[in-house]
Design a protein around this motif. Structure first.
Motif, PDB file in Angstrom:
ATOM      1  N   ASP A  29       0.835  -1.214   0.000  1.00 11.22           N
ATOM      2  CA  ASP A  29       0.000   0.000   0.000  1.00 11.22           C
ATOM      3  C   ASP A  29       0.870   1.265   0.000  1.00 11.22           C
ATOM      4  O   ASP A  29       0.528   2.257  -0.667  1.00 11.22           O
ATOM      5  N   GLU A  38       2.155   1.911  -3.509  1.00  9.47           N
ATOM      6  CA  GLU A  38       1.091   2.437  -4.359  1.00  9.47           C
ATOM      7  C   GLU A  38       0.819   3.914  -4.056  1.00  9.47           C
ATOM      8  O   GLU A  38       0.638   4.725  -4.970  1.00  9.47           O
ATOM      9  N   LYS A  39       0.786   4.236  -2.778  1.00 12.32           N
ATOM     10  CA  LYS A  39       0.507   5.627  -2.379  1.00 12.32           C
ATOM     11  C   LYS A  39       1.628   6.562  -2.831  1.00 12.32           C
ATOM     12  O   LYS A  39       1.371   7.668  -3.331  1.00 12.32           O
ATOM     13  N   LEU A  81       3.698   6.265  -5.314  1.00 15.14           N
ATOM     14  CA  LEU A  81       3.646   6.458  -6.767  1.00 15.14           C
ATOM     15  C   LEU A  81       2.462   7.338  -7.155  1.00 15.14           C
ATOM     16  O   LEU A  81       2.572   8.204  -8.035  1.00 15.14           O
ATOM     17  N   LYS A  82       1.327   7.137  -6.491  1.00 15.05           N
ATOM     18  CA  LYS A  82       0.144   7.949  -6.770  1.00 15.05           C
ATOM     19  C   LYS A  82       0.381   9.405  -6.420  1.00 15.05           C
ATOM     20  O   LYS A  82      -0.121  10.317  -7.096  1.00 15.05           O
ATOM     21  N   ASP A  83       1.190   9.638  -5.395  1.00 15.28           N
ATOM     22  CA  ASP A  83       1.496  11.010  -4.966  1.00 15.28           C
ATOM     23  C   ASP A  83       2.544  11.672  -5.853  1.00 15.28           C
ATOM     24  O   ASP A  83       2.914  12.844  -5.637  1.00 15.28           O
TER      25      ASP A  83
END
Length: 336
Positions: free
Chosen positions: A195, A198-199, A201-203
């Motif tokens: 998680d 993923e966070k 990279l999303k940020d």
């Protein structure tokens, strides 16, 4: 060695055919000239009790049955390459890189073959017609061969490069690996790490920075997860699920979803980024371009013969006789 060849092109070529290629010389220089008797119209080289050795027997035994054509071609190839490509600073730099790579590879393989790096290198050099200690000469010839090869591929892109890119799907990739005990049921700690990746990279955190912080692949994490060149032939022998996912990435910078892999070595989730996926981007990287062009050449049974012969026809080569030229052409599978 290279400088001697350059200064005495014609003399060396003749010497290679008549002296370096001793097997053929034994037959050709004595045909029709050997003194003594003949058997069935064939010149006799030697007799022992009831056994008679003719010049034709010697030629067949030493040349036709003992890789004589291959030996002749290797010397012919080296001379054509050397005369066709001018040595410059860029070529010398590339030759130094090749020599260092060969030395490094030999050192890493020596223990596996229970021998020394020097022995491995000497064997390689000898098989290509070089003195056992002439690594620099061999490397320069290899660099020249690359340049000749690249020019040929550049001139035949539609028939060679375009279909290779379409069929083999070359990519340059990086990855993040999160190891898990069970790929289908991550623990809370494992899921937490997934998680966080993923966070991040999303940020908008750079993929390489995320790999350095979170990846469990100790061999690549310090280099931003960089794996390098991949294509459908899988030259690096990566796990197939990783290769398949990599080849599905078609745009520079595209990132895959999680790829689950479980084998005897490890279990984990991979996230893969295509650092380079588009052909024009791939070719801008000289190392990647060389990898692609090397793969194109190795996937073809006769491409090297084609560009060597194409280059040879531009040179003023004096063959010892028609048989020598014919044997070279037959070995290469080419026509005038």
């Amino acid at each position: 060695m290279i400088e001697i060849l350059k200064k005495q092109w014609f003399v060396v070529l003749v010497a290679v055919i008549f002296i370096g290629f001793a097997i053929y010389c034994v037959y050709d220089t004595n045909k029709g000239k050997l003194p003594g008797k003949k058997v069935d119209g064939k010149e006799v080289v030697a007799t022992m009790k009831d056994y008679t050795l003719t010049a034709d027997d010697l030629y067949t035994s030493l040349y036709k049955e003992n890789n004589g054509a291959q030996t002749l071609y290797i010397r012919f190839q080296n001379l054509v390459i050397d005369e066709s490509v001018k040595t410059d600073d860029a070529l010398k730099t590339r030759a130094d890189e090749i020599a260092k790579t060969l030395q490094s590879q030999a050192e890493s393989m020596a223990s596996y073959y229970s021998t020394t790096a020097e022995t491995l290198i000497a064997s390689q050099l000898k098989s290509y017609g070089f003195e056992e200690d002439d690594l620099d000469g061999y490397a320069l010839m290899a660099a020249k061969n690359e340049k000749l090869r690249d020019a040929y591929i550049d001139a035949h892109k539609d028939e060679l490069l375009t279909p290779f890119y379409k069929d083999k799907k070359p990519r340059v990739v990086s990855h993040i690996l999160i190891k898990v005990a069970d790929v289908n049921n991550p623990t809370k700690e494992e899921q937490k790490k997934i998680d966080e990746v993923e966070k991040a990279l999303k940020d908008g955190t750079d993929f390489a920075e995320v790999a350095k912080k979170y990846s469990d692949d100790t061999g690549s994490k310090d280099n931003g997860g960089y794996i390098g060149y991949v294509d459908s032939t899988n030259p690096s022998k990566l796990v197939q699920s990783f290769v398949d996912a990599s080849l599905k990435l078609t745009k520079d910078g595209e990132v895959s979803g999680w790829v689950k892999e479980s084998n005897d070595s490890y279990s984990g989730w991979h996230m893969i980024k295509a650092d380079k996926a588009q052909l024009d981007t791939l070719l801008k990287d000289k190392d990647v371009k060389n990898q692609i062009y090397s793969s194109i050449a190795s996937s073809s049974n006769d491409m090297s013969f084609k560009y060597i012969w194409e280059a040879a026809k531009k040179l003023d080569i004096k063959y010892a006789n028609d048989d020598v030229k014919k044997d070279i052409m037959n070995y290469m599978g080419v026509e005038e």
